[in-house]
Every structure is written in structure tokens, then in C-alpha cells.
Design a protein around this motif. Structure first.
Motif, PDB file in Angstrom:
ATOM      1  N   ALA A 159       5.982   6.005  -0.306  1.00 27.88           N
ATOM      2  CA  ALA A 159       5.853   5.113  -1.796  1.00 27.88           C
ATOM      3  C   ALA A 159       6.305   5.368  -2.873  1.00 27.88           C
ATOM      4  O   ALA A 159       5.309   6.075  -3.900  1.00 27.88           O
ATOM      5  CB  ALA A 159       3.980   5.886  -1.755  1.00 27.88           C
ATOM      6  N   GLN A 160       7.326   5.194  -3.276  1.00 26.51           N
ATOM      7  CA  GLN A 160       7.699   5.463  -4.777  1.00 26.51           C
ATOM      8  C   GLN A 160       8.318   3.298  -4.968  1.00 26.51           C
ATOM      9  O   GLN A 160       8.459   3.424  -6.258  1.00 26.51           O
ATOM     10  CB  GLN A 160       9.245   5.899  -4.112  1.00 26.51           C
ATOM     11  CG  GLN A 160       8.802   7.711  -4.016  1.00 26.51           C
ATOM     12  CD  GLN A 160       8.212   8.684  -5.123  1.00 26.51           C
ATOM     13  OE1 GLN A 160       8.495   8.319  -6.245  1.00 26.51           O
ATOM     14  NE2 GLN A 160       7.028   8.109  -4.552  1.00 26.51           N
ATOM     15  N   LEU A 161       8.337   2.033  -4.399  1.00 26.82           N
ATOM     16  CA  LEU A 161       8.733   1.450  -4.745  1.00 26.82           C
ATOM     17  C   LEU A 161       7.342   0.425  -4.859  1.00 26.82           C
ATOM     18  O   LEU A 161       7.417   1.122  -3.825  1.00 26.82           O
ATOM     19  CB  LEU A 161       9.911   0.692  -3.710  1.00 26.82           C
ATOM     20  CG  LEU A 161      11.178   1.714  -3.751  1.00 26.82           C
ATOM     21  CD1 LEU A 161      12.240   0.919  -2.940  1.00 26.82           C
ATOM     22  CD2 LEU A 161      11.940   2.125  -5.156  1.00 26.82           C
ATOM     23  N   THR A 207       1.117  -1.182  -0.114  1.00 29.00           N
ATOM     24  CA  THR A 207      -0.148   0.088   0.657  1.00 29.00           C
ATOM     25  C   THR A 207       0.179   1.480  -0.105  1.00 29.00           C
ATOM     26  O   THR A 207       0.177   2.196   0.088  1.00 29.00           O
ATOM     27  CB  THR A 207      -1.086   0.049   1.548  1.00 29.00           C
ATOM     28  OG1 THR A 207      -0.379   0.361   2.611  1.00 29.00           O
ATOM     29  CG2 THR A 207      -1.929  -0.972   0.905  1.00 29.00           C
ATOM     30  N   GLY A 208       2.209   1.271  -0.150  1.00 23.41           N
ATOM     31  CA  GLY A 208       2.634   1.980   0.002  1.00 23.41           C
ATOM     32  C   GLY A 208       3.880   2.518   1.609  1.00 23.41           C
ATOM     33  O   GLY A 208       4.466   1.524   1.760  1.00 23.41           O
ATOM     34  N   GLY A 209       3.818   4.006   1.677  1.00 26.82           N
ATOM     35  CA  GLY A 209       4.207   4.013   2.531  1.00 26.82           C
ATOM     36  C   GLY A 209       5.957   4.785   2.927  1.00 26.82           C
ATOM     37  O   GLY A 209       6.474   4.470   2.262  1.00 26.82           O
ATOM     38  N   THR A 210       6.084   4.619   3.582  1.00 20.33           N
ATOM     39  CA  THR A 210       7.555   4.962   4.344  1.00 20.33           C
ATOM     40  C   THR A 210       8.716   3.436   4.202  1.00 20.33           C
ATOM     41  O   THR A 210       9.768   3.981   2.632  1.00 20.33           O
ATOM     42  CB  THR A 210       8.332   5.570   5.909  1.00 20.33           C
ATOM     43  OG1 THR A 210       7.324   6.339   6.301  1.00 20.33           O
ATOM     44  CG2 THR A 210      10.139   5.345   5.939  1.00 20.33           C
ATOM     45  N   ILE A 211       8.336   2.567   4.130  1.00 17.80           N
ATOM     46  CA  ILE A 211       9.040   1.046   3.999  1.00 17.80           C
ATOM     47  C   ILE A 211       9.309   0.273   2.840  1.00 17.80           C
ATOM     48  O   ILE A 211       9.930   1.078   1.817  1.00 17.80           O
ATOM     49  CB  ILE A 211       8.210   0.058   4.662  1.00 17.80           C
ATOM     50  CG1 ILE A 211       8.828  -1.429   4.258  1.00 17.80           C
ATOM     51  CG2 ILE A 211       6.628  -0.032   3.785  1.00 17.80           C
ATOM     52  CD1 ILE A 211       8.321  -2.726   4.655  1.00 17.80           C
ATOM     53  N   ALA A 212       8.170   1.883   1.414  1.00 12.20           N
ATOM     54  CA  ALA A 212       7.742   1.777   0.038  1.00 12.20           C
ATOM     55  C   ALA A 212       9.401   3.180  -0.224  1.00 12.20           C
ATOM     56  O   ALA A 212       8.873   3.823  -1.287  1.00 12.20           O
ATOM     57  CB  ALA A 212       7.805   1.653  -1.057  1.00 12.20           C
ATOM     58  N   GLY A 213       9.792   4.600   0.831  1.00 13.03           N
ATOM     59  CA  GLY A 213       9.911   4.781  -0.071  1.00 13.03           C
ATOM     60  C   GLY A 213      11.605   5.545   0.297  1.00 13.03           C
ATOM     61  O   GLY A 213      12.388   4.232  -0.126  1.00 13.03           O
ATOM     62  N   THR A 214      12.182   6.581  -0.857  1.00  9.46           N
ATOM     63  CA  THR A 214      13.088   7.267  -0.854  1.00  9.46           C
ATOM     64  C   THR A 214      13.754   8.339  -0.963  1.00  9.46           C
ATOM     65  O   THR A 214      12.551   9.337  -1.326  1.00  9.46           O
ATOM     66  CB  THR A 214      12.837   6.500  -2.759  1.00  9.46           C
ATOM     67  OG1 THR A 214      12.273   7.301  -3.698  1.00  9.46           O
ATOM     68  CG2 THR A 214      12.889   5.361  -3.620  1.00  9.46           C
ATOM     69  N   ALA A 215      15.059   7.774  -0.663  1.00 13.88           N
ATOM     70  CA  ALA A 215      15.618   9.990  -0.692  1.00 13.88           C
ATOM     71  C   ALA A 215      16.488   9.915  -1.238  1.00 13.88           C
ATOM     72  O   ALA A 215      17.221   8.738  -1.926  1.00 13.88           O
ATOM     73  CB  ALA A 215      15.655   9.968   1.047  1.00 13.88           C
ATOM     74  N   LYS A 216      17.272  10.880  -1.379  1.00 16.97           N
ATOM     75  CA  LYS A 216      18.372  12.134  -2.479  1.00 16.97           C
ATOM     76  C   LYS A 216      19.280  10.961  -2.166  1.00 16.97           C
ATOM     77  O   LYS A 216      20.501  10.857  -3.015  1.00 16.97           O
ATOM     78  CB  LYS A 216      18.004  13.277  -2.892  1.00 16.97           C
ATOM     79  CG  LYS A 216      17.577  13.810  -3.573  1.00 16.97           C
ATOM     80  CD  LYS A 216      16.876  15.546  -3.873  1.00 16.97           C
ATOM     81  CE  LYS A 216      16.273  16.020  -4.778  1.00 16.97           C
ATOM     82  NZ  LYS A 216      16.072  17.213  -4.908  1.00 16.97           N
TER      83      LYS A 216
END
Length: 313
Positions: free
Chosen positions: A33-35, A13-22
Motif C-alpha cells: 500500500a505505497q502507490l 484500497t492498497g495491497g501488494t499490488i501497490a507495494g514497493t521494496a528497496k
């Protein structure tokens, strides 16, 4: 060797677990929610030998969780659990509203098979991401003998959906069970049961079938120094259907807020008292507004929404 009943389905469903930073050193300035869920699984090689399926149900930051996504997620969980080859379901989720989603699924589905929500406090690109370990642990919980009900696997601990609360804004062990009643711990991939797997009576998917934009409007108001009840009056003019008061201590309310809530109740608005404290019940005492019991304000809001949906279905 895997058997036909050992399949674990991972719903993303997304969230920080699927998040990315530069940059890998950025643990807060990331985009959630990027991955996709397949990417999350690829980051956990230890799961390669398991029988897994992945399905992306949503892709959002959980601070933006909404009723329509809850409907889709509940339907997806129900459909997967109905498959005889499925042992359990894991849901990857954002931490912000995870406890709300867990409680909704518990009340609507009360599944006999395990539904395990997990998440992360650090994005997938962090120097030391916590998502891969949490996802690994969640799969172990979903596959554990006797596992059942809706639980949250996070930072090596397993919480009951009715007990779990996010209690810290930054730490990787951000969740607690409200009264300290852990279901289990996950230690080096082994699930050690401490309490009981959650159980209950399912309200059923039909309870939440109404179009999301027609769900009852239930808001939360808080007691605090200077609480004068004007927010309650404003919400009444906007057609609110229910109010949960996050009271101080044992659900106590200022005289002005209490009076405003009683006026709202007399006008047909459902009103419950909860507490802004991190744990503990609100006593249901004579002469006071109805208690939400041991439910936190956000879970009491969900309970009230479900009750109102039941009254008008």
C-alpha cells in the motif's frame, strides 16, 4: 470510440499490488500500500485508450482490513454503479483478505453490473510484477459484454466471489475456485466465458450501516488434535456473539469442542460448523450443530455477521 456507458471506475484500497521494496529482487520484504491507484494505471499503457476513472478509497495492507473500510468500500461501489455512464467497477486489493471482501460485496450489493477485484502477489517494484497484467485483465472483465456480479480476476482466471479462495502463500496463481467452477478466463485480453456470472439477492447497504465498532463479534475456532473447547469458554466470557467452527473433514468436531460449542449455543451464541478443508460442503445432518454449507470458515463468519446484523436492525 468509447460510448458513455463504457466508463470503468478503478477503486484503490492498497495491497501488494501497490507495494514497493528497496530492491527489484525482493519479492517478500516489501511494504504494501505505497502507490496510489493512479500510479498503478500508469504502469499499464495498454489501458490508455480506455475510458477510466480512478479513486483511492483506502490505502492499507489487506491483512489489516476492517469493518469501517468495508463500509466505505461498499458505499463507494454502490455509488459508482448507480452512475448510468459506468459500465463496471474494478477494485485493487491485497490478496490476504480479498476473498472476504469479495464475498461481503456480493452479499450486500449483488450488483447487476460487474465488480471485479484484482490484486498481485509481487510488489510493483519486482523484476516481473504480476499486478499490471492482473489490472489489465480486470478492466477487460469489467468491460466484457454481459459481465455482472462480484468476481475476482487473477492470473488469467475469473472466480465467483462465493467460490474463490486463496490457496497458496507465494505463487502468482494463488487463487482457486473451491469446486473448480471458474466463471471465465482472460486470454490475450479476450474474456472467454466458462460458467455463469454470479447473481444473488442484495441485502442492501442498510444492513451494514451500524457503526463498525458495534458490529457483532464472531470468531473462528478450529478442530484439531487435542481440541478441548477451552477457547470457546474463554470467548464466551468476552461476550462473543457467534462462533464458526472450522471442523475437520465434513465439519467433524472433537467431543470436547462439540460439547463446549453446544453449551455456547444454549447460552445464546450463534454456532455454525464449517470445514478447514480447502473445498467441499458440510452436510447438515440431524443431531449435529448447524452447517455453514459450502462456505469456508472466513466466508461463514461474514455470513453470520450479516445475519446477526439483520436480526438486530
Amino acid at each position: 470510440m468509447q460510448t458513455a456507458a463504457d466508463l470503468i471506475v478503478i477503486l484503490g484500497t492498497g495491497g501488494t499490488i501497490a507495494g514497493t521494496a528497496k530492491t527489484a529482487s525482493d519479492g517478500v520484504g516489501y511494504t504494501a500500500a505505497q502507490l496510489r491507484v493512479e500510479d498503478l494505471l500508469a504502469a499499464v499503457p495498454a489501458l490508455a485508450g480506455r475510458s477510466l476513472e480512478a479513486l483511492q478509497v483506502a490505502q492499507l495492507d489487506s491483512k489489516d482490513m476492517d469493518f469501517s473500510t468495508w463500509q466505505r468500500l461498499a458505499a463507494a461501489v454502490h455509488a459508482q454503479l448507480a452512475r448510468p455512464e459506468v459500465r463496471g467497477v474494478v477494485i485493487t486489493h491485497g490478496t490476504d483478505t480479498l476473498e472476504e471482501t469479495a464475498y461481503l460485496l456480493h452479499r450486500v450489493l449483488a450488483p447487476a453490473k460487474p465488480v471485479v477485484l484484482t490484486a498481485a502477489m509481487r510488489p510493483a517494484t519486482a523484476l516481473a510484477p504480476d499486478g499490471p497484467q492482473n489490472l489489465f485483465d480486470a478492466v477487460q472483465v469489467a468491460a466484457a459484454p454481459g459481465a455482472a456480479g462480484v468476481v475476482v480476476a487473477f492470473a488469467g482466471r475469473v472466480h465467483d466471489a462465493t467460490q474463490v479462495r486463496k490457496t497458496h502463500s507465494y505463487r502468482v496463481d494463488a487463487f482457486e475456485s473451491a469446486d473448480g467452477a471458474l466463471v471465465a478466463r482472460v486470454e490475450e485480453g479476450a474474456v472467454r466465458l466458462l460458467g455463469r456470472w454470479p447473481a444473488g439477492e442484495a441485502l442492501g447497504l442498510a444492513r451494514i450501516e451500524r457503526p463498525a465498532d458495534a458490529w457483532p463479534r464472531v470468531e473462528i475456532v478450529m478442530n484439531h488434535a487435542g481440541a478441548d473447547g477451552r477457547l470457546v469458554q474463554a470467548l464466551q466470557t468476552q461476550g462473543v456473539d457467534g462462533l464458526v467452527a472450522a471442523g475437520t473433514g465434513n465439519g467433524t468436531l472433537s467431543r470436547a469442542l462439540d460439547a463446549a460449542l453446544r453449551d455456547a449455543e444454549a447460552a445464546g451464541v450463534k454456532v455454525w460448523r464449517s470445514t478447514r478443508c480447502d473445498a467441499g460442503p458440510v452436510m447438515d445432518l440431524p443431531g449435529l450443530l448447524p452447517s455453514a454449507g459450502a462456505l469456508s470458515p472466513v466466508k461463514a463468519r461474514i455470513e453470520m455477521i450479516l445475519a446477526l446484523l439483520g436480526e438486530t436492525s
